[in-house]
Design an enzyme around this catalytic site. Structure first.
Site, PDB file in Angstrom:
ATOM      1  N   LYS A  78       0.984  -1.255  -0.043  1.00  0.00           N
ATOM      2  CA  LYS A  78       0.070  -0.145   0.140  1.00  0.00           C
ATOM      3  C   LYS A  78       0.809   1.309   0.196  1.00  0.00           C
ATOM      4  O   LYS A  78       1.851   1.213   0.738  1.00  0.00           O
ATOM      5  CB  LYS A  78      -0.960  -0.174   1.185  1.00  0.00           C
ATOM      6  CG  LYS A  78      -1.930   1.259   1.167  1.00  0.00           C
ATOM      7  CD  LYS A  78      -2.641   0.935   2.412  1.00  0.00           C
ATOM      8  CE  LYS A  78      -3.910   2.138   2.636  1.00  0.00           C
ATOM      9  NZ  LYS A  78      -4.795   1.939   3.964  1.00  0.00           N
ATOM     10  N   SER A 152      -9.312   2.116   2.946  1.00  0.00           N
ATOM     11  CA  SER A 152      -8.531   3.004   2.083  1.00  0.00           C
ATOM     12  C   SER A 152      -7.598   2.170   1.119  1.00  0.00           C
ATOM     13  O   SER A 152      -6.919   2.390   0.350  1.00  0.00           O
ATOM     14  CB  SER A 152      -7.709   3.830   2.979  1.00  0.00           C
ATOM     15  OG  SER A 152      -7.140   3.216   3.695  1.00  0.00           O
ATOM     16  N   SER A 176      -9.987  -0.357   6.964  1.00  0.00           N
ATOM     17  CA  SER A 176      -9.394  -0.019   5.550  1.00  0.00           C
ATOM     18  C   SER A 176      -8.680  -1.320   4.924  1.00  0.00           C
ATOM     19  O   SER A 176      -8.677  -1.375   3.776  1.00  0.00           O
ATOM     20  CB  SER A 176      -8.218   0.879   5.746  1.00  0.00           C
ATOM     21  OG  SER A 176      -8.702   2.186   6.117  1.00  0.00           O
TER      22      SER A 176
END
Length: 464
Positions: A78, A152, A176
């Site tokens: 990420k 996210s 997330s």
């Protein structure tokens, strides 16, 4: 479970170690797949094909490399986690910087022979659960191009669900990792905070941040966890892994269906009830319980002062370059300014009361099972009402780190109209192995109770 189009960690290792495949062949497949799809919102900075192939060849030439625990296994990271030599952007180009040091968690994977493929898309500043809060291409669920991907950690979930990589390292502060995993039909494991070092992660809320892993099998999560879970003296939240699960029956807390909220989504409610009925005969002992104190804690996250913690990291950038931040993210950051010290202590006291109540429930059962998400949204629905839809997506995830829990999103089929359904298994801190064992049972995946990685031995130099 949604069938991944790519091989698992275990399958790649078998191929590489037997010689039927190689890191170079795997790297070429991954690079070609990413190039063929183009900019679909999955990756922000993929490693260039020639660099990825060079890394694979270097690994193959390394003496003894074939015996490394993740030899040639590709993975994504990420884009809020540092990898040396690559930009960390947090989906905000004006904030971006090139990392000089690799996050220790990622470095452990590299040292174990894993191949870094690139940085994945996310909601800007890791703020959001829907995946639309990005200046980059908005990713979509692999189930339907109209559905949100979730966030996210949007790109991470999509990369795994597409089969481009068998696992990704992402984050989960308020859901997330679990929400995008649910929306893409894969496993999203939020370990107990501190098991995976968060050094080298740009904080969202540092006291709540947690690294998370995404994969398609529990076996893959076990293999990666064996490498990445470790004490880090530079991480003040670091702690050792809890005990292994002995393979016995698991007591599962089940709130009454009428206590669960599906936000008017009857198809999701029906699918969840059907998934719960399948618990019978899988080694679970159901126990009736309530979810009320869990949800009460979750309401504190954005109604309370924790949103102000984001300003610890981003206040200076917000003041200097407010127009570089997406309007919805800017509004969320600015909302943190309304809290004072009294609000902080009041919220901490309330949270402690709820932690005590929740703590007492674990006497009655080992894990709690609830929906990961109560409904889904299209991209257009989220863009039309970004705050309310985002709050709905976090209904069952917001309380996780506030209450110091471990949890995993587990795919559970689809609704009658083809949307993904996910169960979330929740346990108290350091009960990660029971949670993983529960996930394996839910998807009918064999999992021996006494693997070496579950009898986690902490090296002498790491003990404290």
């Amino acid at each position: 479970m949604l069938g991944s189009t790519g091989p698992t960690v275990a399958e790649i290792l078998t191929s590489h170690q037997s010689g039927s495949g190689s890191p170079s062949k795997t790297a070429a497949r991954v690079a070609d797949d990413i190039a063929a799809r183009g900019d679909d919102g999955t990756w922000i900075t993929p490693v260039p094909r020639d660099e990825l192939l060079a890394a694979a060849r270097e690994l193959e030439a390394r003496p003894g490399a074939r015996m490394l625990p993740l030899y040639g296994v590709p993975f994504g990271v990420k884009d809020s986690i540092d990898v040396a030599g690559y930009p960390t952007t947090l989906a905000c180009p004006d904030y971006a910087y090139v990392a000089e040091v690799t996050a220790p968690a990622v470095q452990r994977l590299l040292d174990a022979g894993a191949l870094f493929v690139g940085k994945t898309n996310l909601d800007q500043f890791a703020t959001g659960l829907n995946g639309t809060r990005t200046p980059n291409t908005i990713p979509r669920s692999v189930f339907d191009d109209n559905l949100i991907c979730g966030g996210s950690s949007s790109g991470s979930a999509r990369a795994v669900a597409l089969g481009q990589v068998p696992f990704c390292v992402a984050t989960d502060t308020a859901g997330s990792g679990r929400v995008p995993a649910a929306l893409n039909g894969i496993l999203g494991w939020k370990p107990s905070r501190g098991l995976i070092s968060t050094v080298g992660l740009v904080p969202a809320c540092k006291s709540l941040d947690c690294m998370t892993l995404m994969a398609t099998t529990v076996e893959d999560l076990d293999l990666v966890a064996d490498v990445i879970v470790a004490l880090d003296e530079n991480d003040p939240w670091s702690r050792s892994r809890g005990p292994h699960h002995a393979g016995t029956a698991i007591r599962v807390g089940l709130p009454a269906v009428d206590e669960l909220d599906f936000f008017g989504d009857d198809a999701m409610r029906t699918a969840h009830v059907a998934a719960r009925e399948h618990l019978q005969g899988k080694g679970f002992a159901p126990v009736a319980t309530t979810i009320e104190p869990f949800l009460a804690a979750g309401e504190l996250l954005y109604q309370g002062p924790w949103v102000a913690e984001r300003l610890v990291e981003f206040a200076d950038f917000l003041a200097a370059k407010p127009q570089s931040i997406l309007p919805v993210i800017r509004d969320i950051l600015n909302s943190g300014k309304r809290f004072d010290a009294v609000d902080v202590f009041r919220a901490q006291q309330r949270l402690q009361e709820l932690r005590a109540r929740v703590g007492r429930t674990w006497v009655d059962f080992d894990v709690l099972i609830v929906p990961t998400i109560g409904t889904t949204f299209t991209v257009d629905e989220v863009l039309a009402d970004p705050i309310a839809t985002n709050t709905t997506l976090g209904h069952y995830t917001h309380f996780g780190n506030l209450l110091d829990l471990t949890a995993i999103a587990v795919p559970a089929g689809t609704t009658s109209d083809g949307r993904p359904v996910s169960l979330m298994v929740i346990g108290p801190a350091l009960s990660d192995d029971v949670v993983l064992a529960s996930a394996a049972r839910l998807i009918d995946e064999p999992r021996a109770p006494l693997f070496a990685h579950r009898l986690h031995v902490v090296p002498q130099e790491d003990r404290r």
